[in-house]
Motif scaffolding. Structure first.
Motif, short mmCIF file in Angstrom:
data_model
loop_
_atom_site.label_atom_id
_atom_site.label_comp_id
_atom_site.label_asym_id
_atom_site.label_seq_id
_atom_site.Cartn_x
_atom_site.Cartn_y
_atom_site.Cartn_z
N HIS A 55 0.81 -1.22 0.00
CA HIS A 55 0.00 0.00 0.00
C HIS A 55 0.85 1.29 0.00
O HIS A 55 0.80 2.10 0.93
CB HIS A 55 -0.94 0.03 1.21
CG HIS A 55 -1.77 -1.22 1.36
ND1 HIS A 55 -2.27 -1.93 0.29
CD2 HIS A 55 -2.18 -1.88 2.47
CE1 HIS A 55 -2.96 -2.97 0.74
NE2 HIS A 55 -2.92 -2.98 2.04
N PRO A 56 1.65 1.50 -1.05
CA PRO A 56 2.48 2.71 -1.09
C PRO A 56 1.68 4.00 -1.24
O PRO A 56 2.26 5.08 -1.14
CB PRO A 56 3.38 2.47 -2.31
CG PRO A 56 2.61 1.52 -3.16
CD PRO A 56 1.86 0.64 -2.22
N LYS A 83 7.66 5.88 -1.64
CA LYS A 83 7.87 4.87 -2.69
C LYS A 83 6.91 5.05 -3.86
O LYS A 83 7.21 4.61 -4.98
CB LYS A 83 7.74 3.47 -2.08
CG LYS A 83 8.85 3.16 -1.08
CD LYS A 83 8.65 1.83 -0.40
CE LYS A 83 9.83 1.50 0.53
NZ LYS A 83 10.02 2.46 1.61
N ALA A 84 5.76 5.67 -3.62
CA ALA A 84 4.79 5.84 -4.71
C ALA A 84 5.36 6.64 -5.89
O ALA A 84 5.17 6.25 -7.05
CB ALA A 84 3.52 6.49 -4.18
N PRO A 85 6.07 7.76 -5.67
CA PRO A 85 6.63 8.48 -6.81
C PRO A 85 7.69 7.68 -7.58
O PRO A 85 7.88 7.89 -8.77
CB PRO A 85 7.25 9.73 -6.16
CG PRO A 85 6.53 9.89 -4.87
CD PRO A 85 6.26 8.49 -4.41
N VAL A 86 8.38 6.80 -6.87
CA VAL A 86 9.37 5.95 -7.54
C VAL A 86 8.66 4.98 -8.47
O VAL A 86 9.10 4.74 -9.60
CB VAL A 86 10.24 5.22 -6.51
CG1 VAL A 86 11.32 4.39 -7.22
CG2 VAL A 86 10.87 6.19 -5.53
N GLU A 87 7.56 4.40 -8.00
CA GLU A 87 6.78 3.51 -8.86
C GLU A 87 6.27 4.27 -10.09
O GLU A 87 6.30 3.75 -11.21
CB GLU A 87 5.62 2.91 -8.09
CG GLU A 87 6.05 1.97 -6.97
CD GLU A 87 4.91 1.10 -6.46
OE1 GLU A 87 3.84 1.08 -7.10
OE2 GLU A 87 5.10 0.42 -5.43
N GLU A 88 5.81 5.49 -9.89
CA GLU A 88 5.34 6.29 -11.02
C GLU A 88 6.46 6.55 -12.02
O GLU A 88 6.25 6.46 -13.25
CB GLU A 88 4.75 7.61 -10.53
CG GLU A 88 4.15 8.45 -11.64
CD GLU A 88 3.49 9.72 -11.12
OE1 GLU A 88 2.77 10.35 -11.91
OE2 GLU A 88 3.70 10.07 -9.95
N ALA A 89 7.65 6.84 -11.51
CA ALA A 89 8.80 7.07 -12.40
C ALA A 89 9.14 5.81 -13.19
O ALA A 89 9.49 5.90 -14.38
CB ALA A 89 10.01 7.53 -11.58
N LEU A 108 7.29 -5.04 -6.31
CA LEU A 108 7.02 -5.93 -5.18
C LEU A 108 6.48 -5.13 -4.00
O LEU A 108 7.07 -4.11 -3.62
CB LEU A 108 8.29 -6.68 -4.77
CG LEU A 108 9.01 -7.46 -5.88
CD1 LEU A 108 10.23 -8.17 -5.32
CD2 LEU A 108 8.07 -8.44 -6.57
N HIS A 109 5.38 -5.59 -3.42
CA HIS A 109 4.73 -4.91 -2.30
C HIS A 109 4.70 -5.82 -1.08
O HIS A 109 3.64 -6.36 -0.73
CB HIS A 109 3.30 -4.51 -2.68
CG HIS A 109 3.20 -3.36 -3.62
ND1 HIS A 109 2.00 -2.79 -3.98
CD2 HIS A 109 4.16 -2.64 -4.27
CE1 HIS A 109 2.23 -1.78 -4.82
NE2 HIS A 109 3.54 -1.69 -5.02
N PRO A 110 5.83 -5.99 -0.40
CA PRO A 110 5.84 -6.86 0.78
C PRO A 110 5.17 -6.21 1.99
O PRO A 110 5.21 -4.99 2.17
CB PRO A 110 7.33 -7.08 1.05
CG PRO A 110 7.99 -5.86 0.48
CD PRO A 110 7.17 -5.48 -0.72
N ALA A 111 4.55 -7.06 2.80
CA ALA A 111 3.97 -6.63 4.07
C ALA A 111 5.07 -6.48 5.12
O ALA A 111 6.27 -6.59 4.82
CB ALA A 111 2.91 -7.65 4.52
N VAL A 112 4.67 -6.26 6.37
CA VAL A 112 5.61 -6.15 7.48
C VAL A 112 6.36 -7.48 7.62
O VAL A 112 5.75 -8.56 7.57
CB VAL A 112 4.85 -5.84 8.78
CG1 VAL A 112 5.81 -5.81 9.98
CG2 VAL A 112 4.11 -4.51 8.65
N PHE A 113 7.65 -7.41 7.82
CA PHE A 113 8.47 -8.63 7.86
C PHE A 113 8.40 -9.32 9.22
O PHE A 113 8.46 -8.67 10.27
CB PHE A 113 9.93 -8.31 7.55
CG PHE A 113 10.16 -7.72 6.19
CD1 PHE A 113 9.52 -8.23 5.07
CD2 PHE A 113 11.00 -6.63 6.03
CE1 PHE A 113 9.72 -7.69 3.82
CE2 PHE A 113 11.21 -6.08 4.79
CZ PHE A 113 10.57 -6.60 3.67
#
Length: 223
Positions: free
Chosen positions: A54-55, A66-72, A83-88
């Protein structure tokens, strides 16, 4: 980015780049966007980005950065896997000795807040598939194990593993440092769950994801 020329040189001749932002990095979004630009200029063909579940959550700085990086990446016209990992699960490792010593599992937000979690070894397995195979290409993948657990649930699992009662407790946040980002994160966690679904991870791995109980047993020496 501290040394863009060094990064650009390192990317020369690279076909696929795996990018994960360092923890607590300043200007995370701009750093990531610059990395994407450098990768494209260097002739990189594919980027695998280890983002976060959920970025789009703007109140969580470690997500929103992280959302702007995904957009780029999407704007770059490069091949990609997001990759969208949950809490480790591994986030519990540093607290384990104190849990064993005190019989208390404490964190600075509500005991009732539920999280989806994941074993980083499963995430690493997916991260190894992403640059070496095409079956995840152009996909965005939520990576979670089964179960949405609050602190009471985790304390119960710890009790089973240790053979004695572990109590869940909301503790005060660290007073030193005055980290505003952490304070915002704890305040959000105090009111909201952070949940996902295991279906995607199960499908990619072709097996059941590792469980939190098995991870805790490993922490306890396999007992």
């Amino acid at each position: 980015m501290n040394d863009a020329s060094a990064v650009a040189n390192a990317l020369e001749g690279i076909d696929t780049a795996f990018y994960i932002a360092p923890v607590e990095i300043e200007n995370e979004a701009e750093t990531g966007k610059q990395f994407v630009a450098l990768a494209k200029n260097a002739g990189v063909r594919r980027i695998v980005f280890s983002s976060v579940i959920h970025p789009i959550l703007s109140e969580l700085p470690n997500h929103a950065g992280k959302a702007p990086v995904e957009e780029a990446i999407l704007d770059s016209d490069l091949e990609y896997v997001l990759l969208h990992p949950a809490v480790f699960f591994q986030n519990l490792k540093s607290a384990w000795p104190k849990v064993k010593e005190t019989g208390v599992h404490g964190e600075p937000w509500s005991n009732d807040t539920r999280f989806s979690r994941v074993d980083y070894r499963d995430v690493a397995e997916v991260a190894a598939i992403a640059p070496t195979e095409d079956r995840l290409l152009f996909g965005t993948f939520e990576l979670c194990a089964d179960g949405v657990l609050n602190r009471y649930d985790i304390a119960a699992l710890m009790s089973d593993v240790l053979g004695r009662i572990v109590t869940a407790k909301k503790i005060d946040p660290p007073s030193e440092g005055g980290n505003a980002k952490l304070a915002r994160m704890f305040a959000w966690y105090d009111k909201h769950p952070l949940l996902g679904n295991a279906t995607t991870l199960r499908a990619i791995l072709g097996r059941e994801p590792r469980t939190l109980q098995a991870f805790l047993q490993d922490l306890n020496g396999g007992h």
